[in-house]
Design an enzyme around this catalytic site. Structure first.
Site, PDB file in Angstrom:
ATOM      1  CB  CYS A 167      -0.932   0.010   1.206  1.00  0.00           C
ATOM      2  SG  CYS A 167      -2.014   1.461   1.224  1.00  0.00           S
ATOM      3  CB  CYS A 178      -0.437   2.446   4.189  1.00  0.00           C
ATOM      4  SG  CYS A 178      -2.253   2.394   4.210  1.00  0.00           S
TER       5      CYS A 178
END
Length: 181
Positions: free
Chosen positions: A130, A133
């Site tokens: 991700c 993130c």
């Protein structure tokens, strides 16, 4: 010697992984607690029972019960968040502006200092791929004073633990195929 048993389980072509596991187990850029939690969160994120059991047996004794729970919490909360935020980032549209409506209370009081929890979350986010993130957690750990070397060490641990899990998964699949043939 759980880490040694894990290294022994790796095939000869994975010698580099064996060597990397050994050197990262004593990585000097991270404290014992941070290194242990990074290994555990990464093992949980890699989803291989053999790897997870060996890593927990090796590194859990280096953690308080609260820190062990925090490492587990980093893996579980990022398992959820990495899917959700990767979706909002990749699809775009109105999704990034909508409230997530997902409970993430553990992030406010994880049981370890904020920098450590953020670093463990970064390692898991690297495994789960991700980008949003990873950027967010990397920014947070740097704001908390962690060095480039500490961040790199955590991501190196995540990369190697994940590669070990993938290797053992592949070996299991090949062995199952050969038995069936």
């Amino acid at each position: 010697m759980p880490l040694q048993s894990l290294k022994t389980a790796l095939p000869d072509y994975a010698k580099d992984l064996r060597l990397n596991l050994g050197s990262l187990a004593s990585e000097p850029a991270l404290s014992d607690e941070v290194r242990a939690g990074t290994f555990i969160a990464s093992a949980l994120a890699s989803r291989n029972p053999t790897v997870t059991e060996a890593i927990i047996a090796e590194f859990a004794p280096h953690l308080s019960p609260e820190a062990l729970n925090a490492a587990k919490a980093a893996a579980l909360i990022m398992a959820m968040n990495n899917v959700y935020y990767r979706f909002t980032h990749l699809v775009g549209g109105d999704y990034p502006t909508l409230p997530a409506k997902l409970r993430m209370n553990v992030m406010a009081k994880p049981g370890v200092d904020k920098a450590t929890f953020e670093l463990w979350s970064l390692a898991v986010s690297a495994i789960n791929g991700c980008g949003m993130c990873m950027e967010s957690h990397e920014r947070a750990v740097r704001q908390h004073g962690l060095t480039t070397e500490q961040v790199q060490a955590a991501v190196r641990i995540a990369a190697v633990v994940h590669a070990v899990a993938a290797t053992l998964d592949g070996e299991h699949a090949v062995a199952s195929h050969l038995e069936a043939a």
